[in-house]
Write a protein that holds these residues in place. Structure first.
Motif, mmCIF file in Angstrom:
data_model
loop_
_atom_site.group_PDB
_atom_site.id
_atom_site.type_symbol
_atom_site.label_atom_id
_atom_site.label_comp_id
_atom_site.label_asym_id
_atom_site.label_seq_id
_atom_site.Cartn_x
_atom_site.Cartn_y
_atom_site.Cartn_z
ATOM 1 N N PHE A 146 11.149 12.160 -14.463
ATOM 2 C CA PHE A 146 9.808 11.913 -14.462
ATOM 3 C C PHE A 146 9.421 11.326 -12.946
ATOM 4 N N LEU A 147 8.225 11.754 -12.388
ATOM 5 C CA LEU A 147 8.029 10.827 -11.148
ATOM 6 C C LEU A 147 6.328 10.567 -11.385
ATOM 7 N N LYS A 148 6.217 9.042 -10.604
ATOM 8 C CA LYS A 148 5.393 8.650 -10.262
ATOM 9 C C LYS A 148 3.663 9.392 -9.034
ATOM 10 N N VAL A 149 3.059 9.566 -9.437
ATOM 11 C CA VAL A 149 1.890 10.303 -8.501
ATOM 12 C C VAL A 149 0.851 9.914 -8.144
ATOM 13 N N THR A 150 0.521 9.176 -6.988
ATOM 14 C CA THR A 150 -0.886 8.101 -6.553
ATOM 15 C C THR A 150 -1.236 10.139 -6.478
ATOM 16 N N ILE A 151 -2.594 9.705 -6.606
ATOM 17 C CA ILE A 151 -4.358 10.233 -6.898
ATOM 18 C C ILE A 151 -5.147 9.844 -6.689
ATOM 19 N N PRO A 152 -4.917 10.433 -4.851
ATOM 20 C CA PRO A 152 -6.257 9.404 -4.260
ATOM 21 C C PRO A 152 -7.484 9.736 -4.828
ATOM 22 N N ALA A 153 -8.406 8.701 -4.800
ATOM 23 C CA ALA A 153 -9.782 8.247 -4.669
ATOM 24 C C ALA A 153 -10.312 10.079 -4.339
ATOM 25 N N GLY A 154 -11.334 10.261 -4.954
ATOM 26 C CA GLY A 154 -12.395 11.017 -4.346
ATOM 27 C C GLY A 154 -11.624 13.027 -4.566
ATOM 28 N N ILE A 155 -10.662 13.040 -5.284
ATOM 29 C CA ILE A 155 -10.210 14.123 -5.517
ATOM 30 C C ILE A 155 -10.785 15.264 -6.504
#
Length: 283
Positions: A146-155
């Protein structure tokens, strides 16, 4: 992940001339070039795919091998294991005949290190998560990792977050491909996203639309009050500057756009019906 047909990528027939292939390549390369699509990983992947297809079809020798064997013609492991067992081909001949021509082919095509292919993973986000940014956990395909993914604001819908070197392994020591986490937005109950703008239907009563007044309207982070002018018609739009979505790479924000829906009452008292009848007569 299987590769697309080179002719399909360039949008040409298998009988296409060198001139037609070159013309198709120039058109698509210009369309997907990274300089024209900054920050767009989907366009970058398309550019690499177009470039790779052109490198094969623009070389007469490579094109002939591709027509005969497809992408497997350039896969060292396939060549080593299969011996190109086409009907009537090398696999149907005697051992000496197969060895001779197999050696000739290997001499012409020495295996080269190749970066691994990319993997794609689709993730669902609420509009709130996409607008504000968030952290998500994804499971690598075909593994227990499992990997943690940072979703950027505004995607936005269809955009991807690229995780370097988390794709398929490369050959002969080359680096792994990447993992592309593609965004799929869940439909929101009130707001519809269009680029950096948010659209919202706002119900207004007939008296307020006719006479004007102040109404409360929802925003993405609370409520605001604004004035409805006299004689407002259904479908009229009001734009609230800076109440939309912030861009990923800067502080520019879109707008919040309200579209008026006239709220017609469905249950009236006798007195109200009489009043409306008298009003209708004056109109």
């Amino acid at each position: 992940m299987s590769k697309r047909d080179c002719y399909e990528v360039l949008g040409v027939d298998k009988s296409a001339t060198d001139v037609e292939i070159k013309k198709a390549y120039k058109k698509l390369a210009m369309k997907f070039h990274p300089d024209r699509n900054p920050g767009n990983p989907v366009a970058q992947d398309s550019f690499r795919e177009v470039k790779s297809s052109y490198e094969i079809l623009s070389d007469p020798e490579k094109r002939q091998e591709y027509d005969d064997f497809g992408h497997q013609a350039f896969d060292p492991s396939h060549r080593a294991n299969s011996g190109f067992n086409r009907q009537g081909g090398f696999g149907q001949s005697s051992g000496d005949y197969n060895d001779i021509f197999g050696d000739m082919f290997r001499q012409r095509h020495q295996p080269r290190p190749e970066k691994g292919s990319d993997l794609r993973y689709r993730i669902k986000l609420t509009l709130e998560e996409a607008v504000n940014g968030c952290q998500k956990e994804v499971k690598l395909p075909n593994t227990e990792q499992f990997l943690k993914v940072t979703i950027p604001a505004g995607i936005d819908e269809g955009q991807s977050v690229r995780l370097a070197n988390k794709g398929n392994p490369g050959t002969l020591g080359a680096e792994n491909g990447d993992l592309l986490v593609e965004i799929n937005l869940i439909k929101h109950a009130l707001f519809d996203r269009q680029g950096m703008d948010l659209h919202c239907l706002i119900p207004v009563s007939f008296p307020t639309a006719a006479l004007g007044g102040t109404i409360e309207a929802p925003t993405f982070d609370g409520h605001i009050s604004f004035k409805i002018p006299k004689g407002t018609q259904a479908g009229r739009k009001f734009r609230i500057k800076g109440k939309g979505i912030k861009a990923i790479k800067n502080d520019v924000k879109g707008d919040l756009i309200y579209e008026v829906v006239i709220n017609t009452p469905t249950s009236l008292t006798e007195e109200q019906e009489n009043l409306l009848t008298e009003l209708a007569k004056t109109l």
